[in-house]
Design a protein around this motif. Structure first.
Motif, PDB file in Angstrom:
ATOM      1  N   LYS A  33       0.868  -1.166   0.000  1.00  0.00           N
ATOM      2  CA  LYS A  33       0.000   0.000   0.000  1.00  0.00           C
ATOM      3  C   LYS A  33       0.908   1.220   0.000  1.00  0.00           C
ATOM      4  N   GLU A  34       1.069   1.855  -1.129  1.00  0.00           N
ATOM      5  CA  GLU A  34       1.977   2.986  -1.217  1.00  0.00           C
ATOM      6  C   GLU A  34       1.238   4.285  -0.962  1.00  0.00           C
ATOM      7  N   SER A  35       1.985   5.262  -0.499  1.00  0.00           N
ATOM      8  CA  SER A  35       1.406   6.536  -0.120  1.00  0.00           C
ATOM      9  C   SER A  35       0.747   7.232  -1.298  1.00  0.00           C
ATOM     10  N   SER A  36      -0.473   7.561  -1.135  1.00  0.00           N
ATOM     11  CA  SER A  36      -1.240   8.353  -2.075  1.00  0.00           C
ATOM     12  C   SER A  36      -2.474   8.806  -1.315  1.00  0.00           C
ATOM     13  N   PRO A  37      -3.183   9.765  -1.851  1.00  0.00           N
ATOM     14  CA  PRO A  37      -4.390  10.177  -1.120  1.00  0.00           C
ATOM     15  C   PRO A  37      -5.303   8.977  -0.881  1.00  0.00           C
ATOM     16  N   SER A  50       2.036   9.397   4.144  1.00  0.00           N
ATOM     17  CA  SER A  50       3.284   8.799   4.615  1.00  0.00           C
ATOM     18  C   SER A  50       4.305   9.022   3.509  1.00  0.00           C
ATOM     19  N   THR A  51       5.313   9.852   3.779  1.00  0.00           N
ATOM     20  CA  THR A  51       6.273  10.185   2.720  1.00  0.00           C
ATOM     21  C   THR A  51       7.708  10.022   3.203  1.00  0.00           C
ATOM     22  N   LEU A  52       8.562   9.765   2.227  1.00  0.00           N
ATOM     23  CA  LEU A  52       9.995   9.628   2.479  1.00  0.00           C
ATOM     24  C   LEU A  52      10.742  10.226   1.306  1.00  0.00           C
ATOM     25  N   SER A  53      11.729  11.046   1.616  1.00  0.00           N
ATOM     26  CA  SER A  53      12.681  11.509   0.609  1.00  0.00           C
ATOM     27  C   SER A  53      14.071  11.395   1.224  1.00  0.00           C
ATOM     28  N   ILE A  54      15.047  11.130   0.384  1.00  0.00           N
ATOM     29  CA  ILE A  54      16.423  11.011   0.860  1.00  0.00           C
ATOM     30  C   ILE A  54      17.299  11.906   0.003  1.00  0.00           C
ATOM     31  N   SER A  55      18.085  12.747   0.664  1.00  0.00           N
ATOM     32  CA  SER A  55      18.978  13.671  -0.018  1.00  0.00           C
ATOM     33  C   SER A  55      20.297  13.742   0.740  1.00  0.00           C
ATOM     34  N   ASN A  56      21.393  13.503   0.046  1.00  0.00           N
ATOM     35  CA  ASN A  56      22.741  13.583   0.641  1.00  0.00           C
ATOM     36  C   ASN A  56      22.859  12.758   1.917  1.00  0.00           C
ATOM     37  N   GLY A 114      21.067   1.803   0.405  1.00  0.00           N
ATOM     38  CA  GLY A 114      20.045   0.782   0.584  1.00  0.00           C
ATOM     39  C   GLY A 114      18.703   1.242   0.061  1.00  0.00           C
ATOM     40  N   THR A 115      17.685   0.430   0.310  1.00  0.00           N
ATOM     41  CA  THR A 115      16.314   0.726  -0.091  1.00  0.00           C
ATOM     42  C   THR A 115      15.497   0.935   1.175  1.00  0.00           C
ATOM     43  N   TYR A 116      14.787   2.060   1.228  1.00  0.00           N
ATOM     44  CA  TYR A 116      14.063   2.453   2.425  1.00  0.00           C
ATOM     45  C   TYR A 116      12.599   2.766   2.104  1.00  0.00           C
ATOM     46  N   ARG A 117      11.774   2.714   3.154  1.00  0.00           N
ATOM     47  CA  ARG A 117      10.393   3.168   3.084  1.00  0.00           C
ATOM     48  C   ARG A 117       9.971   3.616   4.476  1.00  0.00           C
ATOM     49  N   VAL A 118       8.843   4.293   4.563  1.00  0.00           N
ATOM     50  CA  VAL A 118       8.271   4.681   5.848  1.00  0.00           C
ATOM     51  C   VAL A 118       6.918   3.994   5.985  1.00  0.00           C
ATOM     52  N   ALA A 119       6.725   3.320   7.108  1.00  0.00           N
ATOM     53  CA  ALA A 119       5.441   2.710   7.440  1.00  0.00           C
ATOM     54  C   ALA A 119       4.790   3.602   8.486  1.00  0.00           C
ATOM     55  N   THR A 120       3.668   4.201   8.138  1.00  0.00           N
ATOM     56  CA  THR A 120       2.970   5.084   9.074  1.00  0.00           C
ATOM     57  C   THR A 120       1.707   4.392   9.565  1.00  0.00           C
ATOM     58  N   TYR A 121       1.713   4.049  10.857  1.00  0.00           N
ATOM     59  CA  TYR A 121       0.540   3.468  11.508  1.00  0.00           C
ATOM     60  C   TYR A 121      -0.279   4.629  12.054  1.00  0.00           C
ATOM     61  N   TYR A 122      -1.571   4.589  11.842  1.00  0.00           N
ATOM     62  CA  TYR A 122      -2.427   5.655  12.335  1.00  0.00           C
ATOM     63  C   TYR A 122      -3.696   5.079  12.952  1.00  0.00           C
ATOM     64  N   SER A 123      -4.183   5.796  13.956  1.00  0.00           N
ATOM     65  CA  SER A 123      -5.399   5.395  14.650  1.00  0.00           C
ATOM     66  C   SER A 123      -6.131   6.654  15.100  1.00  0.00           C
ATOM     67  N   LEU A 135      -0.088   2.927   6.425  1.00  0.00           N
ATOM     68  CA  LEU A 135       0.146   3.423   5.073  1.00  0.00           C
ATOM     69  C   LEU A 135       1.644   3.466   4.828  1.00  0.00           C
ATOM     70  N   TYR A 136       2.082   2.942   3.678  1.00  0.00           N
ATOM     71  CA  TYR A 136       3.507   2.889   3.338  1.00  0.00           C
ATOM     72  C   TYR A 136       3.848   3.957   2.317  1.00  0.00           C
ATOM     73  N   SER A 137       5.018   4.567   2.506  1.00  0.00           N
ATOM     74  CA  SER A 137       5.523   5.520   1.515  1.00  0.00           C
ATOM     75  C   SER A 137       6.029   4.748   0.305  1.00  0.00           C
ATOM     76  N   LYS A 138       6.391   5.464  -0.717  1.00  0.00           N
ATOM     77  CA  LYS A 138       7.078   4.848  -1.850  1.00  0.00           C
ATOM     78  C   LYS A 138       8.475   4.457  -1.378  1.00  0.00           C
ATOM     79  N   THR A 139       9.033   3.437  -2.001  1.00  0.00           N
ATOM     80  CA  THR A 139      10.393   3.021  -1.647  1.00  0.00           C
ATOM     81  C   THR A 139      11.384   3.983  -2.292  1.00  0.00           C
TER      82      THR A 139
END
Length: 142
Positions: A33-37, A50-56, A114-123, A135-139
């Motif tokens: 389940k990738e992050s999208s509305p 749920s978003t992830l970005s990687i820079s430097n 490596g390859t990363y993602r963010v798993a956001t649990y919400y309640s 909800l999972y971010s894009k890898t």
């Protein structure tokens, strides 16, 4: 003779359908389940991201939950995960709670290749229970 025709037809159909279906294996891991509305009808949850970005070498982690007017308490936990050996391993996790209109986690974390993602649990809880999911971010590769 009729049974030979049926067997021959079935074998031909099997070959045609198996050739037409692409392989399901992927060379890179994919989130289920990738992050999208989100377009799910919830009584208490209005919006989640749920978003992830990687820079430097720095990962920017963001998890956000917005409640409806019927919702009361929000809990959110965002976990940075790294893909290794065929599974996702927990790297670090952050959480937030709120009785306000929204709650979010916004963090940075140093990462190596490596390859990363963010798993956001919400309640979000309300007067007749609670609603929760992950909800999972894009890898992201770095």
């Amino acid at each position: 003779m009729l049974s030979k025709k049926i067997i021959s037809f079935a074998a031909s159909a099997l070959i045609v359908f198996s050739a037409a279906c692409p392989a399901l294996a992927a060379s890179t891991p994919r989130s289920t389940k990738e992050s999208s509305p989100i377009h799910v009808d919830y009584a208490y949850i209005n919006r989640v991201s749920s978003t992830l970005s990687i820079s430097n070498g720095t990962a920017h982690i963001f998890g956000y939950v917005q409640r409806t007017t019927s919702g009361k308490r929000i809990d959110v936990e965002s976990t940075l995960e790294r893909y290794s050996g065929g599974s996702w391993d927990r790297v670090a996790s952050w959480s937030a709670s709120s009785n306000s209109y929204s709650a979010s986690v916004s963090k940075t974390y140093r990462v190596s290749g490596g390859t990363y993602r963010v798993a956001t649990y919400y309640s979000v809880s309300g007067s007749s229970g609670s609603e929760a999911d992950t909800l999972y971010s894009k890898t992201v590769n770095c």
